[in-house]
Scaffold this motif. Sequence first.
Motif, PDB file in Angstrom:
ATOM      1  N   PRO A 171       0.721  -1.015   0.006  1.00  0.00           N
ATOM      2  CA  PRO A 171       0.115  -0.069   0.002  1.00  0.00           C
ATOM      3  C   PRO A 171       0.829   0.910  -0.160  1.00  0.00           C
ATOM      4  O   PRO A 171       1.709   1.561  -0.008  1.00  0.00           O
ATOM      5  CB  PRO A 171      -0.907   0.102   0.818  1.00  0.00           C
ATOM      6  N   ARG A 172       0.189   2.304  -0.743  1.00  0.00           N
ATOM      7  CA  ARG A 172       0.771   3.266  -0.088  1.00  0.00           C
ATOM      8  C   ARG A 172      -0.149   4.376   1.023  1.00  0.00           C
ATOM      9  O   ARG A 172       0.561   5.170   1.032  1.00  0.00           O
ATOM     10  CB  ARG A 172       0.581   4.241  -2.144  1.00  0.00           C
ATOM     11  N   LEU A 173      -1.342   3.911   0.367  1.00  0.00           N
ATOM     12  CA  LEU A 173      -2.232   4.580   1.563  1.00  0.00           C
ATOM     13  C   LEU A 173      -2.890   3.798   2.333  1.00  0.00           C
ATOM     14  O   LEU A 173      -3.453   2.504   1.735  1.00  0.00           O
ATOM     15  CB  LEU A 173      -3.175   5.245   1.372  1.00  0.00           C
ATOM     16  N   LEU A 174      -2.567   3.444   4.250  1.00  0.00           N
ATOM     17  CA  LEU A 174      -3.281   2.306   4.322  1.00  0.00           C
ATOM     18  C   LEU A 174      -4.318   2.893   5.601  1.00  0.00           C
ATOM     19  O   LEU A 174      -3.902   3.477   6.256  1.00  0.00           O
ATOM     20  CB  LEU A 174      -2.173   1.596   5.626  1.00  0.00           C
ATOM     21  N   VAL A 175      -5.409   1.742   5.201  1.00  0.00           N
ATOM     22  CA  VAL A 175      -6.461   2.800   5.992  1.00  0.00           C
ATOM     23  C   VAL A 175      -7.256   1.730   6.987  1.00  0.00           C
ATOM     24  O   VAL A 175      -7.100   0.444   6.187  1.00  0.00           O
ATOM     25  CB  VAL A 175      -7.640   2.553   5.201  1.00  0.00           C
ATOM     26  N   LEU A 176      -7.077   2.241   8.283  1.00  0.00           N
ATOM     27  CA  LEU A 176      -7.578   1.154   8.911  1.00  0.00           C
ATOM     28  C   LEU A 176      -8.513   1.431   9.651  1.00  0.00           C
ATOM     29  O   LEU A 176      -8.942   2.966  10.552  1.00  0.00           O
ATOM     30  CB  LEU A 176      -6.371   0.453  10.493  1.00  0.00           C
ATOM     31  N   ASP A 177      -9.747   0.885  10.571  1.00  0.00           N
ATOM     32  CA  ASP A 177     -10.944   0.381  10.612  1.00  0.00           C
ATOM     33  C   ASP A 177     -10.603  -0.044  12.528  1.00  0.00           C
ATOM     34  O   ASP A 177     -10.877  -0.924  12.851  1.00  0.00           O
ATOM     35  CB  ASP A 177     -12.105   0.520  10.301  1.00  0.00           C
ATOM     36  N   GLU A 178     -10.655   1.184  13.595  1.00  0.00           N
ATOM     37  CA  GLU A 178     -10.603   0.613  15.059  1.00  0.00           C
ATOM     38  C   GLU A 178      -9.798  -0.474  14.920  1.00  0.00           C
ATOM     39  O   GLU A 178      -9.999  -1.748  15.726  1.00  0.00           O
ATOM     40  CB  GLU A 178     -11.853   0.332  14.999  1.00  0.00           C
ATOM     41  N   PRO A 179      -8.321  -0.602  14.563  1.00  0.00           N
ATOM     42  CA  PRO A 179      -7.371  -1.578  14.952  1.00  0.00           C
ATOM     43  C   PRO A 179      -7.220  -2.118  16.599  1.00  0.00           C
ATOM     44  O   PRO A 179      -7.054  -3.062  16.529  1.00  0.00           O
ATOM     45  CB  PRO A 179      -6.260  -1.207  14.468  1.00  0.00           C
ATOM     46  N   SER A 180      -8.074  -0.737  17.420  1.00  0.00           N
ATOM     47  CA  SER A 180      -7.617  -1.495  18.706  1.00  0.00           C
ATOM     48  C   SER A 180      -8.820  -1.559  19.333  1.00  0.00           C
ATOM     49  O   SER A 180      -8.452  -2.397  20.370  1.00  0.00           O
ATOM     50  CB  SER A 180      -7.450   0.017  19.482  1.00  0.00           C
ATOM     51  N   MET A 181     -10.210  -2.406  19.039  1.00  0.00           N
ATOM     52  CA  MET A 181     -11.310  -2.669  18.874  1.00  0.00           C
ATOM     53  C   MET A 181     -10.932  -4.214  19.745  1.00  0.00           C
ATOM     54  O   MET A 181     -10.781  -4.911  18.974  1.00  0.00           O
ATOM     55  CB  MET A 181     -12.494  -2.510  17.895  1.00  0.00           C
ATOM     56  N   GLY A 182     -11.370  -4.020  20.551  1.00  0.00           N
ATOM     57  CA  GLY A 182     -11.523  -5.534  21.600  1.00  0.00           C
ATOM     58  C   GLY A 182      -9.885  -6.421  21.719  1.00  0.00           C
ATOM     59  O   GLY A 182      -9.843  -7.525  22.378  1.00  0.00           O
ATOM     60  N   LEU A 183      -9.456  -5.402  22.236  1.00  0.00           N
ATOM     61  CA  LEU A 183      -7.624  -5.791  22.195  1.00  0.00           C
ATOM     62  C   LEU A 183      -7.228  -4.936  24.118  1.00  0.00           C
ATOM     63  O   LEU A 183      -7.344  -3.749  24.564  1.00  0.00           O
ATOM     64  CB  LEU A 183      -6.767  -5.354  21.085  1.00  0.00           C
TER      65      LEU A 183
END
Length: 270
Positions: A171-183
């Motif tokens: 990727p040139r742009l990495l899009v992450l949705d709520e990577p911390s959820m539940g961790l």
Amino acid sequence: MTSPTSALDAPLLILDEVEATYNHAIVALRGVSLSVRRGEIRALLGANGAGKTTTLKAVSHLLPAERGQITRGHVRFDGEIVEQTSPADLVRRGLVQVLEGRHCFRSLTVEENLLTGALGRSSSRAEAQADLEKVYAFFPRLKEKRRASAGLTSGGEQQMTAIGRALMARPRLLVLDEPSMGLAPLVVESIFQTLKKLNENEGLTILVAEQNSTVALRYADGATVLENGRAVLEGPAAELRAREDIKAFYLGLGTPHREGLPAGSSRSAA
């Protein structure tokens, strides 16, 4: 005529007054504008239901898969209008999203999951192997678990697998949705530390949506806050992190001090 230098200086991602609806009836975004510079980590903050996931799906052109549509404005990735490009083509061009929920192929091993990320770009076996080793360098735990079924690994390991699979697409742009959820907090810190290394060492541009504003603002360069489908605030992460009034009113932290709020504070913290 645009000079090469100005083209490089242009934001990699631009949302221009984007409005979005579901089923042509439910308004989810109301004129959201933001930009992500090349080499930046931009945090997208807000409470549950603020519009973060919808914004990311608009960025990746995934809204139509959920009966959603952009009804006004445009999203541009590297100068190209996203709505005119298929999600698969966006991935090939370098816009890669990690969806909320740690999506893995549970019956495949961790390594098999990672290798699926290279399928869309027709890489050679040698290229895929080199990318795999690079992912293992950033996530050593995945190398230890590479033969294990992804469905039998921990939540943190599944999130690392999902991010690693995205990295395999270069990727040139990495899009992450709520990577911390539940961790667990320590796992969240580890993941964000790795994202920061990817940003600093590889020049990877990152847009991350997070409810955990505390950790996001520690690692991001800048942030945009959403509320009820609107971008109500943006500014450098360090400034947002330091402002008690902003933490209280927009990030749900601390005690509000109304006298500290700027008049009509609805757009920028700068």
